[in-house]
Design an enzyme around this catalytic site. Structure first.
Site, PDB file in Angstrom:
ATOM      1  N   TYR A 144       0.860  -1.184   0.000  1.00 32.45           N
ATOM      2  CA  TYR A 144       0.000   0.000   0.000  1.00 32.45           C
ATOM      3  C   TYR A 144       0.892   1.228   0.000  1.00 32.45           C
ATOM      4  CZ  TYR A 144      -3.351   3.505   1.726  1.00 32.45           C
ATOM      5  OH  TYR A 144      -4.134   4.618   1.873  1.00 32.45           O
ATOM      6  N   ASP A 239       9.299   2.780  -0.832  1.00 34.24           N
ATOM      7  CA  ASP A 239       8.317   3.444   0.006  1.00 34.24           C
ATOM      8  C   ASP A 239       8.615   3.051   1.451  1.00 34.24           C
ATOM      9  OD1 ASP A 239       6.222   4.426   1.426  1.00 34.24           O
ATOM     10  OD2 ASP A 239       4.638   3.575   0.162  1.00 34.24           O
ATOM     11  N   LYS A 267       5.175   9.187   8.708  1.00 29.05           N
ATOM     12  CA  LYS A 267       5.055   8.612  10.053  1.00 29.05           C
ATOM     13  C   LYS A 267       6.132   9.116  11.027  1.00 29.05           C
ATOM     14  CE  LYS A 267       2.642   4.597   8.125  1.00 29.05           C
ATOM     15  NZ  LYS A 267       1.264   4.528   8.511  1.00 29.05           N
TER      16      LYS A 267
HETATM   17  N1  PMP Z   1       3.059   4.135   2.184  1.00 23.37           N
HETATM   18  C1  PMP Z   1       3.057   3.205   3.148  1.00 23.37           C
HETATM   19  C2  PMP Z   1       4.066   2.098   3.102  1.00 23.37           C
HETATM   20  C3  PMP Z   1       2.128   3.272   4.178  1.00 23.37           C
HETATM   21  O1  PMP Z   1       2.132   2.321   5.119  1.00 23.37           O
HETATM   22  C4  PMP Z   1       1.204   4.330   4.199  1.00 23.37           C
HETATM   23  C5  PMP Z   1       0.154   4.462   5.286  1.00 23.37           C
HETATM   24  N2  PMP Z   1       0.012   3.465   6.158  1.00 23.37           N
HETATM   25  C6  PMP Z   1       1.244   5.275   3.172  1.00 23.37           C
HETATM   26  C7  PMP Z   1       2.189   5.151   2.188  1.00 23.37           C
HETATM   27  C8  PMP Z   1       0.287   6.419   3.145  1.00 23.37           C
HETATM   28  O2  PMP Z   1       0.585   7.321   4.158  1.00 23.37           O
HETATM   29  P1  PMP Z   1      -0.533   8.348   4.680  1.00 23.37           P
HETATM   30  O3  PMP Z   1      -1.557   7.519   5.387  1.00 23.37           O
HETATM   31  O4  PMP Z   1       0.239   9.258   5.604  1.00 23.37           O
HETATM   32  O5  PMP Z   1      -1.059   9.062   3.497  1.00 23.37           O
END
Ligand code: PMP
Length: 437
Positions: A144, A239, A267
């Protein structure tokens, strides 16, 4: 009905917010029931509106690596707030946080702050497309990357090249350039590159998948990604919104010794405030406006409060901190495995640093199909048995549990004892339903 009762808040919330929440998984759809509403948090604990205390393994989905309401983060925020909450002009804290990130992650020479992980991945793929002059993006099933149109694609009936979107409202054009490949499947990736390699702008991957439980890369998988992308003139985007500064001092890339071209973060670098970032090779980052033509901007980007919280968080993450996290997480893993064995419930634990998942499955989970094949109902029963004992796990088998520096050995022991008890309960209730089980 008491006004501090979670059901009271949840029904009020459902009247004015879709599903009563601002992010879907919080609504407990995967496990049933109503979520507690949280009033405050401290260390490894959440306190709900009825004053109930839970040991927290959600950790705000990753940022709270120091635990909640960390003293240094609070002090940094208190002092930042005295000077105002947003300027919309350059300010020193954004430089300090950028320097800290660049110093810790060798593949990042320059970085741009944004406000969420979604924004980071959307911007990184725009930059990759601009830099290569190509449109196609390769992603992995079960990874994701936020709710970016092009990245909400699932593999459509085995046709890896023509993807279907995972949500209505996404125009076909937004996902038709996305190629979806199973995680940890080098042959499928090679096949996709043989067919389309010269059109691929970038491969985006969570170096350790954390959105289908926790699924580490198979030996050689990330190396193959690096080699194949380089051979085809495509970029490699890690990512690390979740894994960045979580699984080690330089994230997944440090752990596996692979340098991606671009990295997305979020995060932890916001210390619990809304932040994302993307960065990487200077020649690529210099293509971002105003240095170059790739447009990307943000009213609140580099917000002084968010920068202060992120900086105060990173500054506490030294080698000792990672060693402490590793000890606590390893003992949680060992304890959960013991509890599974004693209860006779079939399950496995997969862990990368302080990210961990317990799957009700007899075999390792290496890709999304494996994760989907794990037992959802058992997970829901276990989740509720743990919640009833005061331990708040993430309410989905596809989400990672996060251990923080506030999870002491004593807390880990209590978690393991509760898990043993909870597993015994679900083992006996499934025997009642099915005496042969
Ligand atoms: N990339 C990864 C690997 C994630 O785990 C997440 C959210 N859990 C995101 C992108 C998206 O981040 P956000 O919820 O801050 O938009």
């Amino acid at each position: 009905m008491k006004s501090d009762d979670a059901n009271h808040w949840f029904s009020r919330a459902q009247r004015v917010m879709p599903g009563g929440v601002n992010s879907p998984v919080r609504a407990f759809g995967a496990v049933g029931g109503s979520p507690p509403f949280i009033d405050r948090a401290e260390g490894c604990h959440l306190f709900d509106t009825s004053g109930r205390r839970y040991v927290d393994y959600i950790g705000s989905w990753g940022p709270m690596i120091l635990g909640h309401a960390n003293a240094a983060v609070r002090a940094a925020l208190a002092s930042a707030i005295e000077g105002g909450t947003s300027f919309g002009t350059p300010c020193p804290p954004e430089v300090l946080l950028a320097e800290e990130i660049v110093a810790r992650m060798p593949s990042i020479e320059m970085v741009r702050m944004v406000n969420s992980g979604t924004e980071a991945t959307a911007s990184a793929i725009r930059l990759a497309r601009a830099a290569t002059g190509r449109d196609r993006i390769v992603k992995f099933e079960g990874c994701y990357h936020g709710h970016v149109d092009a990245l909400l694609a699932a593999a459509g009936s085995g046709v890896a090249t023509l993807s279907l979107s995972d949500s209505p409202g996404i125009p076909r054009g937004a996902v038709e350039s996305t190629i979806v490949v199973p995680f940890n499947d080098r042959d499928a990736l090679r096949g996709a590159f043989e067919r389309r390699g010269s059109d691929v702008a970038a491969v985006i991957v969570e170096p350790i998948a954390g959105n289908m439980g926790v699924v580490p890369p198979a030996p050689g998988f990330l190396e193959a990604l690096r080699e194949i992308t380089a051979a085809h003139g495509s970029l490699l985007i890690f990512d690390e919104v979740m894994t960045g500064f979580r699984v080690g001092p330089a994230g997944g890339q440090g752990l596996y010794g692979i340098a991606p071209d671009l990295t997305t973060l979020g995060k932890i670098i916001g210390g619990g405030l809304p932040v994302g970032a993307y960065g990487g090779r200077a020649d690529l980052m210099k293509q971002v406006a105003p240095c170059g033509p790739v447009y990307q901007a943000g009213t609140l980007s580099g917000n002084p409060l968010a920068m202060a919280a992120g900086l105060a968080t990173l500054q506490q993450l030294d080698d000792d901190a990672y060693a402490t996290l590793e000890r606590a997480s390893a003992s949680l893993e060992a304890g959960l495995l013991r509890a599974l064995e004693r209860s006779g419930v079939t399950g496995i634990v997969q862990r990368a640093g302080s990210m961990l998942a317990l799957f009700f499955s007899g075999r390792p989970v290496r890709c999304f199909k494996d994760a989907q094949a794990t037992e959802a109902r058992r997970f829901a029963a276990f989740f509720h048995a743990m919640l009833a004992r005061g331990f708040h796990l993430p309410p989905s088998r596809f989400e990672a549990w996060f251990v923080s520096l506030a999870h002491t050995e004593e807390i880990i022991r209590a978690t393991v004892a509760a898990a043993e008890d909870a597993l015994a309960e679900i083992a006996s209730s499934s025997k009642e339903r099915d005496p042969r089980a």
